[in-house]
Scaffold this motif. Sequence first.
Motif, mmCIF file in Angstrom:
data_model
loop_
_atom_site.group_PDB
_atom_site.id
_atom_site.type_symbol
_atom_site.label_atom_id
_atom_site.label_comp_id
_atom_site.label_asym_id
_atom_site.label_seq_id
_atom_site.Cartn_x
_atom_site.Cartn_y
_atom_site.Cartn_z
ATOM 1 N N UNK A 101 0.834 -1.210 0.000
ATOM 2 C CA UNK A 101 0.000 0.000 0.000
ATOM 3 C C UNK A 101 0.866 1.257 0.000
ATOM 4 N N UNK A 102 1.885 1.288 0.847
ATOM 5 C CA UNK A 102 2.752 2.464 0.934
ATOM 6 C C UNK A 102 3.540 2.663 -0.363
ATOM 7 N N UNK A 103 4.070 1.573 -0.913
ATOM 8 C CA UNK A 103 4.879 1.688 -2.130
ATOM 9 C C UNK A 103 4.063 2.269 -3.281
ATOM 10 N N UNK A 104 2.844 1.779 -3.457
ATOM 11 C CA UNK A 104 2.026 2.219 -4.583
ATOM 12 C C UNK A 104 1.246 3.508 -4.289
ATOM 13 N N UNK A 105 1.334 4.018 -3.065
ATOM 14 C CA UNK A 105 0.634 5.266 -2.744
ATOM 15 C C UNK A 105 1.248 6.466 -3.453
ATOM 16 N N UNK A 106 2.532 6.378 -3.811
ATOM 17 C CA UNK A 106 3.177 7.507 -4.486
ATOM 18 C C UNK A 106 2.656 7.681 -5.905
ATOM 19 N N UNK A 107 2.300 6.587 -6.552
ATOM 20 C CA UNK A 107 1.970 6.655 -7.977
ATOM 21 C C UNK A 107 0.725 7.482 -8.296
ATOM 22 N N UNK A 108 -0.405 7.299 -7.587
ATOM 23 C CA UNK A 108 -1.569 8.130 -7.904
ATOM 24 C C UNK A 108 -1.301 9.624 -7.705
ATOM 25 N N UNK A 109 -0.467 9.960 -6.723
ATOM 26 C CA UNK A 109 -0.120 11.360 -6.496
ATOM 27 C C UNK A 109 0.727 11.877 -7.655
ATOM 28 N N UNK A 110 1.705 11.086 -8.064
ATOM 29 C CA UNK A 110 2.567 11.468 -9.183
ATOM 30 C C UNK A 110 1.756 11.599 -10.473
ATOM 31 N N UNK A 111 0.800 10.702 -10.674
ATOM 32 C CA UNK A 111 -0.013 10.727 -11.890
ATOM 33 C C UNK A 111 -0.832 12.009 -12.021
ATOM 34 N N UNK A 112 -1.122 12.647 -10.896
ATOM 35 C CA UNK A 112 -1.868 13.901 -10.914
ATOM 36 C C UNK A 112 -0.923 15.099 -10.953
ATOM 37 N N UNK A 113 0.106 15.080 -10.096
ATOM 38 C CA UNK A 113 0.964 16.251 -9.921
ATOM 39 C C UNK A 113 1.882 16.478 -11.120
ATOM 40 N N UNK A 129 -5.815 0.091 -3.488
ATOM 41 C CA UNK A 129 -6.434 1.045 -2.576
ATOM 42 C C UNK A 129 -5.924 2.475 -2.761
ATOM 43 N N UNK A 130 -4.605 2.678 -3.002
ATOM 44 C CA UNK A 130 -4.148 4.067 -3.203
ATOM 45 C C UNK A 130 -4.810 4.772 -4.376
ATOM 46 N N UNK A 131 -5.267 4.023 -5.383
ATOM 47 C CA UNK A 131 -5.905 4.677 -6.533
ATOM 48 C C UNK A 131 -7.271 5.241 -6.177
ATOM 49 N N UNK A 132 -7.836 4.794 -5.052
ATOM 50 C CA UNK A 132 -9.135 5.297 -4.624
ATOM 51 C C UNK A 132 -8.989 6.648 -3.928
ATOM 52 N N UNK A 133 -7.961 6.780 -3.082
ATOM 53 C CA UNK A 133 -7.800 8.002 -2.290
ATOM 54 C C UNK A 133 -6.673 8.901 -2.801
ATOM 55 N N UNK A 134 -5.772 8.346 -3.618
ATOM 56 C CA UNK A 134 -4.602 9.095 -4.067
ATOM 57 C C UNK A 134 -4.898 10.340 -4.877
ATOM 58 N N UNK A 135 -5.779 10.251 -5.900
ATOM 59 C CA UNK A 135 -6.040 11.447 -6.712
ATOM 60 C C UNK A 135 -6.576 12.629 -5.912
ATOM 61 N N UNK A 136 -7.478 12.363 -4.963
ATOM 62 C CA UNK A 136 -8.023 13.445 -4.138
ATOM 63 C C UNK A 136 -6.924 14.041 -3.270
ATOM 64 N N UNK A 137 -6.091 13.168 -2.686
ATOM 65 C CA UNK A 137 -4.978 13.646 -1.869
ATOM 66 C C UNK A 137 -4.003 14.468 -2.700
ATOM 67 N N UNK A 138 -3.748 14.040 -3.925
ATOM 68 C CA UNK A 138 -2.804 14.755 -4.790
ATOM 69 C C UNK A 138 -3.295 16.158 -5.116
#
Length: 399
Positions: free
Chosen positions: A19-31, A143-152
């Motif tokens: 979960x932690x490793x893949x949490x960076x990717x949704x943020x990067x995909x937006x930013x 799971x990170x793809x669910x919350x990551x974009x909003x966080x980003x």
Amino acid sequence: MNKGLSMSAPLLRLYIVTFLFFSANPIINIVVPLRGEAEGASNAEIGVMMGAYTVTSMLLRPWAGSIVHRFGPLRVLRALLFANVVILALYAASELDWYFAIRAMQGFTTAFFSLALQIGIVDTLPDNERSQGISLYLLAGMLPTVIGPIAALSLWHWGGLNAFAASMLILGLATAITGYGAPLPSGSKKGADEKPEETVLAKLRQLVTNRAFLVCSTAMLVASIGFGAVVTFIALYTKQSGVGHAGLYLALQAAVMVLARFALRKQVPSDGNWHARFVVGLLLSITVGLQLLALAVYYGAPVMYAASVMIGFGMALLYPALMTYLTFALPASSRNTLLGLFIAVSDLGVVLGNMVMGPVADLLSYSSMYTACAFLLLTAAAVVILSGRRLALRSDRGA
């Protein structure tokens, strides 16, 4: 045989690392696209930067499987955790011109991470829990793809590049600290037919005669093409047709995948036998979903959202089902390399869904493009049915 080991504390730690490793990717995909646009990068330049990640990861997966097989999941994981911290730090410390190289390096670490974790989970768990472990790994990575974009978006609007930099460092360090002592095997399981002198190319030559790999890869490739086309073009489809809401569609599809992978993880076969009906059922679920999506332009949003449920359900269980079967069916001497190639085939399908189906939509329409994807899924289901008897006989002989 330990019952419920897939949900034990050591395995839960592996899912947290995932979960932690893949949490960076949704943020990067937006930013990264937002930063690129702010600094004047063209859409083509942004697309090349983002695509470097998937292409690099796809190409390296077979080699990554061979390396994990040679040195063991734990050693490989520890090395790439350090590399991951450095790479995430580079996003904040580098100019936009360097992002292509950084994305490629991140694809490198992802190729090794996914193989190390999945092979480690397979080697750790008893046979009857392999599918559960793989399903929970996939769930943790999704799971990170669910919350990551909003966080980003919140990070970017709140603190810009500084907030982005801080989040990358925190995620990198948290992943390294949590994962360094992960309960993974220090060496990979080896069978009696192990041949250490075999090269990666020698192992890949087995594909010509390995029916199990060919059938599973065909099913995964075609399903991924359809899935990639959905994720890439759904926003444009809804905008052009005026039907439904792309954000709601993707959220519903992701929610179905998350719930199905958790609630139905015990229903995925993990006995080493080929379950053709189960696989065909999942392929038909995706097929029906794609055709419903094609018809949504005529019948409205409810049909579109029904499509998201069908596609999400089929995709949620198809990968763990095929992956689990291959862990039993592939020869021990080349298993990890071929599993890496199988994951690469899945990535290739998504890339083809982006690159090939786009021109189809331009030439015909989005609705026709989704119908074409549904036809491809029917073809894959036919391949599974026609090959099912031979694979079933081979499974019976193996048992």
